[in-house]
Design a protein around this motif. Sequence first.
Motif, PDB file in Angstrom:
ATOM      1  N   LEU A  66      -1.171   6.349   3.726  1.00  0.00           N
ATOM      2  CA  LEU A  66      -1.342   6.332   2.274  1.00  0.00           C
ATOM      3  C   LEU A  66      -1.006   4.944   1.728  1.00  0.00           C
ATOM      4  N   ASP A  67      -1.824   4.475   0.797  1.00  0.00           N
ATOM      5  CA  ASP A  67      -1.601   3.196   0.122  1.00  0.00           C
ATOM      6  C   ASP A  67      -2.002   3.333  -1.338  1.00  0.00           C
ATOM      7  N   LEU A  68      -1.438   2.475  -2.173  1.00  0.00           N
ATOM      8  CA  LEU A  68      -1.820   2.420  -3.580  1.00  0.00           C
ATOM      9  C   LEU A  68      -2.939   1.409  -3.781  1.00  0.00           C
TER      10      LEU A  68
ATOM     11  N   TYR B 282      -3.259   3.247 -11.290  1.00  0.00           N
ATOM     12  CA  TYR B 282      -3.100   3.256  -9.843  1.00  0.00           C
ATOM     13  C   TYR B 282      -3.526   4.608  -9.276  1.00  0.00           C
ATOM     14  N   TYR B 283      -4.015   4.555  -8.042  1.00  0.00           N
ATOM     15  CA  TYR B 283      -4.416   5.749  -7.308  1.00  0.00           C
ATOM     16  C   TYR B 283      -3.938   5.612  -5.869  1.00  0.00           C
TER      17      TYR B 283
ATOM     18  N   PHE C 173     -17.098   9.343  -8.947  1.00  0.00           N
ATOM     19  CA  PHE C 173     -16.680   8.041  -8.429  1.00  0.00           C
ATOM     20  C   PHE C 173     -16.918   6.985  -9.487  1.00  0.00           C
ATOM     21  N   SER C 174     -15.830   6.318  -9.904  1.00  0.00           N
ATOM     22  CA  SER C 174     -15.932   5.304 -10.949  1.00  0.00           C
ATOM     23  C   SER C 174     -15.659   3.905 -10.417  1.00  0.00           C
TER      24      SER C 174
ATOM     25  N   GLU D 291     -10.485   5.533  -0.486  1.00  0.00           N
ATOM     26  CA  GLU D 291     -10.353   5.642  -1.940  1.00  0.00           C
ATOM     27  C   GLU D 291     -10.848   6.999  -2.419  1.00  0.00           C
ATOM     28  N   LEU D 292     -11.747   7.592  -1.663  1.00  0.00           N
ATOM     29  CA  LEU D 292     -12.235   8.944  -1.922  1.00  0.00           C
ATOM     30  C   LEU D 292     -12.416   9.607  -0.563  1.00  0.00           C
TER      31      LEU D 292
END
Length: 396
Positions: A226-228, A235-236, A326-327, A352-353
């Motif tokens: 996991l990463d930000l 942030y996601y 998805f943005s 990211e997704l």
Amino acid sequence: IQNSSGFGTQENPPMVAIFTYHSDPLQKQGRKDFQTQGIAYSLDQGRTWTKYAGNPVIKNPGYVNFRDPKVFWHEPSKRWTMILTLGDLVNIYSSVDLKSWELKSSFGENIGAHNGTWECPDLFPMKDTDGNMHWVMLVSIIPGGPNGGTATQYFIGDFDGSVFTPADSITRWLDYGRDNYAGITFNNIPENDDRRIFIGWMSNWDYANLVPTTAWRNGMTLPRTLDLFKRGDSYYVKSSPVKELNSIEEEADKIDLEGLSTLKDSLYHIHLLFEKIESGFMLKLSNEVDECISFGYSSGEFRFDRTRSGLSDFHPEFAGLHTAPFSGNPRSMAIDIYVDLSSIEVFINDGELVFTELVFPSEPYRIFEVTRGKELISNATVQKMNSIWKRRNDVP
């Protein structure tokens, strides 16, 4: 190591397990307080365990669902922290000895998804790419996922040892597939390895007891780092396959995108690099009896379709189309697809997704086709993946 519980000694500190007691007799009596929290300790490296005579260490304040403790050491406050679910909220407790716990705060009211029961919480620190510290809270929900059934939501904010304060009210989902639930991260990664590694249960409570398997029922996801990452002002969390998977992958072969590509193996990793995807694309994996899944992008939305994936009549909600908005930047994009005999895990832009999906084809998917948008792909490769059991048996 400090023997804060007093169960051992400085020379032989104990292992301490924290768990939920579930009393069937109390539940059958119609009482709400049939779940409580207990601890046990081991002085021989986990070979034998002794339950603490003072259990339960946390009594049930009157909730039908009061379970799933996750405990970690909070260094700034020099105290143990426990996060625990109750209904569709979480409680945060603190202790100096793992035996006496103080309720510090509750979280969840008027934030997040509340269409079901919250389960399996986790709370941990993570640094962004600039080195700034954030705290991430994971909470699984049953039901209420973005594509139906069970799923895991998360929140990003700050934690001071007592209270978790979210940075915003965005409802974020760790995975948009139907089959990643109740995942937890590892607290004790080896020294000098600051990764936060996650693994989830690969199923969905809509049909977990009905899947058409015999020797086993449901597995685990690939372990993920996991990463930000930042998108806009928020942030996601992204989740990418751990680097150790490289040790079971063989050399990459180029995929010929003209027409159908026949793949030699049933366990493999497809890597695709797109220069742009604004106009959309569609991929298809199938077998000789025309069972298939399709995955693609169109108009700001990713789609995973398993309506024709194989066996699906064991539950009316299994077959279906699963979507994710998805943005992000739709121009340059990498997509990694990990295919096993009964699962497919898709990672977009290094996680990211993500889509994690069970499939039950009668034969392995060995046919790959780009049905739309092949001109957008600048690189396409496939790598055979060896079984982790084979790798394990190779190690003395």
